[in-house]
Design an enzyme around this catalytic site. Structure first.
Site, PDB file in Angstrom:
ATOM      1  N   SER A 197      -4.761  18.045 -37.266  1.00  0.00           N
ATOM      2  CA  SER A 197      -3.846  19.188 -37.121  1.00  0.00           C
ATOM      3  C   SER A 197      -2.430  18.743 -36.754  1.00  0.00           C
ATOM      4  CB  SER A 197      -4.404  20.211 -36.120  1.00  0.00           C
ATOM      5  OG  SER A 197      -4.874  19.617 -34.932  1.00  0.00           O
TER       6      SER A 197
ATOM      7  N   GLY B 236      -4.309  14.778 -32.792  1.00  0.00           N
ATOM      8  CA  GLY B 236      -3.808  13.397 -32.718  1.00  0.00           C
ATOM      9  C   GLY B 236      -4.082  12.693 -34.042  1.00  0.00           C
ATOM     10  N   LEU B 237      -3.554  11.486 -34.143  1.00  0.00           N
ATOM     11  CA  LEU B 237      -3.666  10.715 -35.386  1.00  0.00           C
ATOM     12  C   LEU B 237      -5.124  10.386 -35.718  1.00  0.00           C
ATOM     13  CD1 LEU B 237      -0.815   8.137 -34.669  1.00  0.00           C
ATOM     14  CD2 LEU B 237      -0.708  10.053 -36.299  1.00  0.00           C
ATOM     15  N   SER B 238      -5.347  10.035 -36.960  1.00  0.00           N
ATOM     16  CA  SER B 238      -6.669   9.538 -37.358  1.00  0.00           C
ATOM     17  C   SER B 238      -6.956   8.255 -36.568  1.00  0.00           C
ATOM     18  CB  SER B 238      -6.673   9.252 -38.864  1.00  0.00           C
ATOM     19  OG  SER B 238      -7.927   8.730 -39.242  1.00  0.00           O
ATOM     20  N   GLY B 239      -8.141   8.170 -36.009  1.00  0.00           N
ATOM     21  CA  GLY B 239      -8.500   6.978 -35.228  1.00  0.00           C
ATOM     22  C   GLY B 239      -8.029   7.029 -33.787  1.00  0.00           C
ATOM     23  N   ALA B 240      -7.356   8.131 -33.423  1.00  0.00           N
ATOM     24  CA  ALA B 240      -6.841   8.247 -32.046  1.00  0.00           C
ATOM     25  C   ALA B 240      -7.994   8.366 -31.045  1.00  0.00           C
ATOM     26  CB  ALA B 240      -5.908   9.447 -31.931  1.00  0.00           C
ATOM     27  N   GLY B 241      -9.101   8.978 -31.492  1.00  0.00           N
ATOM     28  CA  GLY B 241     -10.258   9.123 -30.602  1.00  0.00           C
ATOM     29  C   GLY B 241     -10.676  10.571 -30.370  1.00  0.00           C
ATOM     30  N   LYS B 242     -10.213  11.472 -31.214  1.00  0.00           N
ATOM     31  CA  LYS B 242     -10.541  12.903 -31.050  1.00  0.00           C
ATOM     32  C   LYS B 242     -12.054  13.129 -31.075  1.00  0.00           C
ATOM     33  CE  LYS B 242      -8.209  14.000 -34.763  1.00  0.00           C
ATOM     34  NZ  LYS B 242      -7.765  12.637 -35.096  1.00  0.00           N
ATOM     35  N   SER B 243     -12.710  12.635 -32.129  1.00  0.00           N
ATOM     36  CA  SER B 243     -14.155  12.856 -32.271  1.00  0.00           C
ATOM     37  C   SER B 243     -14.928  12.171 -31.153  1.00  0.00           C
ATOM     38  CB  SER B 243     -14.646  12.328 -33.620  1.00  0.00           C
ATOM     39  OG  SER B 243     -14.048  13.041 -34.668  1.00  0.00           O
TER      40      SER B 243
END
Ligand SMILES: Nc1ncnc2c1ncn2[C@@H]1O[C@H](COP(=O)(O)OP(=O)(O)OP(=O)(O)O)[C@@H](O)[C@H]1O
Ligand SMILES: [Mg+2]
Length: 196
Positions: free
Chosen positions: A105, A31-38
């Site tokens: 990714s 997902g996009l940067s800041g989407a909440g993956k981490s």
């Protein structure tokens, strides 16, 4: 690869994972940067840890400080970055672990490359579908601001494409779901599919 012979060992993935009472898999957050993956991957790992599972989280830029520090941001280097992460995730899965990876990714072909590395049920694509507007509002690292002002080039969502997954196993929009709800959905998926 002539003259390079695979050595089959006596203790294999199946034995290791049985010992851990879990099926190894790769939870591939995209997902996009800041989407909440981490944020979500971190919370899922905590929950799995509490439940007694053995996990490992591969996250973002950390890998670029070590294994991939020779790689830049050219197209070829980005592909190689994901390829190595995929191979690394595969090794951890082979060790019997539930592996999580949290990388933007953005390209389908790269994610497919990793999917193709492992067995069919072992790759779980978790698409964090948070819209760009929300990610940009959050801008936790200040990167969108820099991308908009031209200080960063080829930034995903701004001047570089994000290719939305066609058939992700799990989709989570963090503009609508809080972190706990996201964790519950991932854990439910793992239970329904008898991974845990
Ligand atoms: N429901 C939610 N789930 C996840 N994050 C949320 C949620 N609501 C708000 N946030 C906030 O959104 C931000 C998400 O940032 P995070 O670093 O997790 O994104 P990322 O997808 O890993 O980005 P990057 O690709 O830049 O590493 C955090 O500041 C987090 O606190
Ligand atoms: Mg991150």
């Amino acid at each position: 690869m002539e003259n390079i012979v695979w050595h089959k060992h006596k203790v294999e993935k199946l034995e290791r994972s049985k010992q851990k009472k879990q099926k190894p898999c790769i939870l591939w957050f995209t997902g996009l940067s800041g989407a909440g993956k981490s944020t979500v991957a971190d919370a899922v790992e905590q929950k799995l840890f509490e439940l007694g599972h053995h996990t490992y989280l591969l996250d973002g830029d950390n890998v670029r400080h070590g294994l991939n520090k020779d790689l830049g941001f050219s197209d070829a280097d980005r592909v190689e970055n994901i390829r190595r992460i995929g191979e690394m995730a595969k090794l951890f899965a082979d060790a019997g672990l539930i592996v999580m990876s949290a990388f933007i990714s953005p390209f389908r072909s790269d994610r497919q490359m990793v999917r193709d590395l492992v067995e069919e049920k072992e790759f779980v694509e978790v698409y964090i579908s948070t819209p760009l507007s929300t990610c940009e509002e959050r801008d936790p690292k200040g990167l969108y601001k820099k991308a908009r002002s031209g200080q960063i080039k080829n930034f995903t969502g701004i001047d570089s494409d994000y290719e939305v997954p066609h058939h992700p196993e799990v989709t989570l929009n963090t503009a609508e779901l809080n972190v706990n709800e996201c964790v519950d959905r991932v854990i439910s998926y793992l239970k329904q599919n008898e991974i845990i």
